[in-house]
Design an enzyme around this catalytic site. Sequence first.
Site, PDB file in Angstrom:
ATOM      1  N   SER A 159       3.857 -40.114 -43.564  1.00  0.00           N
ATOM      2  CA  SER A 159       4.383 -38.874 -45.143  1.00  0.00           C
ATOM      3  C   SER A 159       3.275 -40.236 -46.102  1.00  0.00           C
ATOM      4  O   SER A 159       3.169 -39.212 -47.256  1.00  0.00           O
ATOM      5  CB  SER A 159       5.333 -38.959 -44.875  1.00  0.00           C
ATOM      6  N   LYS A 210      19.581 -37.289 -42.899  1.00  0.00           N
ATOM      7  CA  LYS A 210      19.845 -35.714 -43.436  1.00  0.00           C
ATOM      8  C   LYS A 210      21.290 -35.332 -43.588  1.00  0.00           C
ATOM      9  O   LYS A 210      21.494 -34.676 -44.822  1.00  0.00           O
ATOM     10  CB  LYS A 210      18.828 -34.946 -42.674  1.00  0.00           C
ATOM     11  N   ASN A 226      16.482 -32.706 -46.748  1.00  0.00           N
ATOM     12  CA  ASN A 226      15.540 -33.691 -46.280  1.00  0.00           C
ATOM     13  C   ASN A 226      14.620 -34.738 -47.788  1.00  0.00           C
ATOM     14  O   ASN A 226      13.507 -35.239 -46.974  1.00  0.00           O
ATOM     15  CB  ASN A 226      14.319 -33.783 -45.133  1.00  0.00           C
TER      16      ASN A 226
END
Length: 279
Positions: A2, A52, A73
């Site tokens: 990410s 989550k 998320n």
Amino acid sequence: MSPAIHRAAYRELGEQHEYGLLDAASEADVEAAVAAIRCGEIAGANVTIPWKRSAFSLADRTSAAAQRLQVANVLAFVEGQVVGHNTDVLALEEEFRRLAPASRAIVLGSGGAVPAVVAACRAAGASEVWVTARRFTPALPESSWPGVRELVGLGAQAFAWPASGQQEAGVFRRLASQTQLIVQGTSAGMQGADSGEPLAAMVPWKDFPPDALAYDLVYIPLETPFLRAARSAGLRGEHGLSMLVGQALLSVEIWLGRRPAALPLMQAALAELSARGTH
């Protein structure tokens, strides 16, 4: 993955934001991170497993997609509150609409991202979503299969694991003959996990319509046994990296109100995989 993807997004938008990894080893760490968002110290965060559900419960407000799965998320700071979103569902919905408008989908697996896959298939227009998993054994009643209640609540139908016997394999073949989309939602084929070869061999590829799509959520490596088998049978195949990039695009849009172009983010993701030797 990410940080590389999000740095590319900020470059694309001409922004100077930073994106880093925050290790959350305990529920207390998650609570501390959410508190940092609530006070404006952190502008937003992506949340990965296993936190989550915790992120959803700690948010002050949540989106409709997050509410449906009881999972968030993405967290965003909005006027002193933490707002929870679920971009997994939205990214997959966009993918399925773009790649394979389907009236029927089959999903392999029952945990991890599979609830989001089911919700996305239904949102993309699938009237039937069938789910099977290794723990769906014919020796036990369907109501006792792990995770099945949540999946049925999201609009799925379940069937016993096809490798359990000839009857179960026959059900798989019959369903496949009218299925436009099959999604691999387990860790099989992922680097460091099961090889993925037995699962790929279990799928009755020749029974699927010739225009069906095989979608594998795994993206390390990009070419899995599942995708190789699908393409060898003449079907289209797509790896999960596009979903990872898609949910990042949506995350940035939530935080900044603008969506960057997808191509620079995909190029950054591929470059990161190549640098790791997992392209």
